[in-house]
Design an enzyme around this catalytic site. Sequence first.
Site, mmCIF file in Angstrom:
data_model
loop_
_atom_site.group_PDB
_atom_site.id
_atom_site.type_symbol
_atom_site.label_atom_id
_atom_site.label_comp_id
_atom_site.label_asym_id
_atom_site.label_seq_id
_atom_site.Cartn_x
_atom_site.Cartn_y
_atom_site.Cartn_z
ATOM 1 N N ASP A 23 45.702 39.484 29.501
ATOM 2 C CA ASP A 23 45.556 38.498 30.566
ATOM 3 C C ASP A 23 44.614 37.382 30.126
ATOM 4 O OD1 ASP A 23 45.388 37.375 33.289
ATOM 5 O OD2 ASP A 23 46.262 39.270 33.905
ATOM 6 N N HIS A 81 42.633 34.726 36.808
ATOM 7 C CA HIS A 81 43.784 35.628 36.848
ATOM 8 C C HIS A 81 43.460 37.023 36.294
ATOM 9 C CE1 HIS A 81 47.896 36.930 35.619
ATOM 10 N NE2 HIS A 81 48.313 36.147 36.596
ATOM 11 N N SER A 108 52.262 38.918 39.697
ATOM 12 C CA SER A 108 51.061 39.224 38.908
ATOM 13 C C SER A 108 50.145 40.179 39.638
ATOM 14 C CB SER A 108 50.249 37.951 38.669
ATOM 15 O OG SER A 108 50.850 37.151 37.720
#
Length: 769
Positions: free
Chosen positions: A144, A204, A545
Site C-alpha cells: 500500500d 490509504h 480498498s
Amino acid sequence: MARLSIFVVLLLVFISLANAASEDQSEEPGVYIVYMGGKGSSTPGTLRDDQAQIMNSFLKRDAVVQVYKHGFTGFAAHMSKDEADLIAQEPGVVSVSRDKMIKLSTTRSWSFLKLQHYLDNPIPETEFHRSKVHGAETIIGLVDSGIWPESRSFNDKGMGPIPKRWKGTCQETEDFRASSCNRKLIGARYFMSINKTSRDFAGHGSHTSSTAAGAPVPGVSYYGLAGGTAVGGSPKSRIAMYKACYLGGCDESAILAAMDTAIHDGVDILSLSIGKPAFITTDISKDLLAVGAFHAVEHGIMVVFAGGNSGPQLSSVSNYVPWMTTVAASTIDRHIYANVVLGTNQVIKGGGFQFSSLSASPIYPLIDGVSAKIRSHNITDRLARNCQPGSIDSSKVKGHIILCFNEIGDDPFDRIEDMINKGALGAIMVDDDFKIQSIDLLYENKTFPRTFISSKDGNAVLSYIKSNRNPTATIGRSATSIGFKPAPAVAYFSSRGPSFFTHNLLKPDITAPGVNIIAAWTRASTEFGIPGQAPPDYVVVSGTSMATPHIAAVAALIKSQHPTWDHSAIRSAIMTTAVQTCSDGSPILKFPGSQVATPYDFGAGHVNIGQVMDPGLVYETSMTDYYFFLCNYGYNLSTIKLIAKTIPEGFSCPKNANTALISNMNYPSIAIANFKKNTERKVTRTVKNVGDEDEAVYEVTVDAPEHLNVQVIPETLHFTQEYQKLSYDVKFSTKYSFDSDIFGWITWSNGKYRVRSPFALSLTERSIR
Ligand SMILES: *[C@@H]1O[C@H](CO)[C@@H](O)[C@H](O)[C@H]1NC(C)=O
Ligand SMILES: *[C@@H]1O[C@H](CO)[C@@H](O)[C@H](O)[C@H]1NC(C)=O
Ligand SMILES: *[C@@H]1O[C@H](CO)[C@@H](O)[C@H](O)[C@H]1NC(C)=O
Ligand SMILES: *[C@@H]1O[C@H](CO)[C@@H](O)[C@H](O)[C@H]1NC(C)=O
C-alpha cells in the site's frame, strides 16, 4: 484546483486503459519487467544463473530498478523496446512487459464499522473477541502507500513477542526510525524509486492497515462523524507494511518487489487494495499482480485483492484469477445524513458529508435551477434544472440555496463548484442511488452546505418552491445515524462480474463493508481536513480498498483458529457461510434503491463473521487445480513449467484442455460460460468435512429459477470421518431460451451447518470490450 483534486481522487480507481495500452506499444525506452517464473536459485536469496546473465549488462549501466529473487525470479530495468523484445526470446523468460503505473483502488468514502454491525446472526462483540486467539500470531502484509506508525491504532499494548519465524524488517529512513516498529507493526519497507520511506503521505495505507489489524482506540471520530471505537477486524494480528504506492499511484514493478519480499519475510495474509482495469490484458503472465499473487499462494500465503471501484457496469471486476480472493464493497448500517428543512418545517432526508454552518432554522431563500437560469438563447431549461455549469445566473442564485436535479449525469462536483463560485449558500442535489453521496467526502470543500436527496423528494421540494412566494430552507450539518436500513447493500461503485477474463469462473468472491469506514489516517495530508482545524487522524472513506482489509482480517482470524488451513479452505469458509439477506430478512440489493443483487454483484454474498470459523465443509483448491486452470486457459505445459515453482511429478495438461473445463475447478462457486438450451453441462465438486462431528449427513437444496433443471448427484453426502472428502456432480440443463444470465444456489446442510455456493450460468463466453 478543487476540480483537479476531485478528479485525481475519482480516477484513483484504476489506471486507464488508454494509457496502459499505448504505453505497452511505446517504442520509447522505459522500465520493463522481465518475469522469469517461480523457480529460484538453488542457493536461496541469490540470483538464478540465467537471471544473473541477463541482468549483467543492465547492472553495469546501473539500469536495474528491482530484483525479484525470493518468491519468484525476474527483474525490472530501464531498457529499449528492442532490448525488451530480445530478452523475451530468452529460454528462461516467461514474459517481458512494460512497467505500469497503477492507481490505488481507493476512492470515495469509508467509515469504520463495528464487526457486529453486519452480522446476520449478531454475536456480542465480547464473545467474538473472546474466541480463542483473535488473530494472534497471524501476520497480515499490506502492499500500500505506507503507514503512519505513530497512529494510536498501531500501538502494541498487550501484544506478545514477535513470532520467531518473522524475517522482515523495519527499514530505517530519516523520517521512519527502526523504533517506529513495535510488536503490532512488525515490519515496514518501501519499494518505490521515488519517495523512499515507509511513511504514509496518502492515508490509504494507514487506513487499510488499521482496518485489518488496528488496536482498539476508543472515542475516535472524523470531526464528530462516525464516532466510536476504531478497531481492526483482527486486532491481535501483526501488521507488515510494504510501501509500493505513493500519492500518485504505484509502480507495478514495485508492487511485484513488495510481494516478492513479503514472501521472503513470512507473512500469512497479503492484502492489496490495488488493481488494474478489468480488461487490460488477458495474458496472465503479463498481469504481474496475478503473477505475484500466484507465487505468494505457492508459498502458502493467502492473497486478498480489491475487486475495483468501476461498478456498476457488468464485467468491471479486476483481480479475477482463481488464486486471488476478490472483494466487493457494501454499505453498512451507518449513515451520514444531512437533512433539509423547508420553510414549512418539513424535514427532507438527505445524505452527504459537509460541515455546514447554516442556522438550523429554515431562513434561507430557496430557488430551483430553472428559476435561476441565465438569460441566454442557448441555455435550455433542462440544463438549468440540473445546474449545469454556465446555466445559472449568479445574480439569481447568490445568497440562495439551490435545488439541482441529476438527469444529465455530469460530475456533480463541477456543478457544486460552479454554485460556490456564483455565491450560492448551499445546494440540494438529487442523487437517487447514493452514487454521489458515497463519494461526497472526497470533495475538497468540506464546509459548503450540500445534501443529496431522492428525485421523489426533489420533486416535493420543487412543488414547495412553486407554491410559495418566498420559499426558504436550510441544510443541516452532517451527522451520523446507526441502524440505517436496508443494510448491507452492494456499494454503487463496486466492480461487478462476470469476469472479463472468463465466464467459467465467478468473480468477485465476496462482499464486505466498504462504505463509510472510519480508520487511521496520515497526519501529513490536509486533504480531508476542514479549514481552521487540525488535520484528522481518523478519516471516513469508501471503496473496495476498504472492504479488502476486512476480508484479510477475517482470514487472519480463521487462520489463527485453524493454522493448518490453506488459503482455499479459508476462502471457502468465508464464501460458503456468507449471507444474501439483510438483518431484516430482505435481500441484499445491487446498490441502495436498486434490484436484488446477483452473484455478479457480491459473489457468494456478504461476509458473515458469526459463522466463518466453523463452516462444516470446505472446498479446497490446490496448486495443481491452478496448473490445470492455466492449461485450460490456454498455456502449454512448457510455459506452465516455467511459471510454477514445482510441478507435481508426471503433471501434464489434459488432452482436451479448453476454457469450459475451468468450470470444473474445485472452487466454492460455480460459473459456466456459453450455457445453451438443450445442452447439459456438468461440473464436479469435492468437499471436505471440517465440522465438529466425524459423522455427518448433508442434504442438498437447490435454489434455481423456473425452467432451469439442476440435478445434484448424489443428493446426500454421508461423512464418517473428520477430513473425509466426498464429491458430487451438478448437471444443469434447460429447454427454455433464457434471455439473460441465470443465477442460483446450491446449499448443503446437516441441520447445524449451511454450506452455500452460488452458481452463475452465462449465455456468453467472455465479455468483449
Ligand atoms: C515523500 O513525499 C512526501 C509528500 O510529498 C514528502 O513530504 C516527503 O519528503 C517525501 N519523502 C521522500 C524521502 O522522498
Ligand atoms: C451560449 O452562447 C454563448 C455565446 O452566445 C457562448 O459563449 C456559450 O458558450 C454558449 N453556451 C453553451 C452551453 O452552448
Ligand atoms: C468552500 O465554500 C465556501 C462557500 O460555502 C467558500 O467560501 C470557500 O472558499 C470554499 N472553500 C474552498 C476550499 O473551496
Ligand atoms: C508454448 O507456448 C509458448 C508461448 O505461446 C510458445 O512460444 C511455445 O513454442 C509453446 N511450446 C510448445 C511446446 O508448444
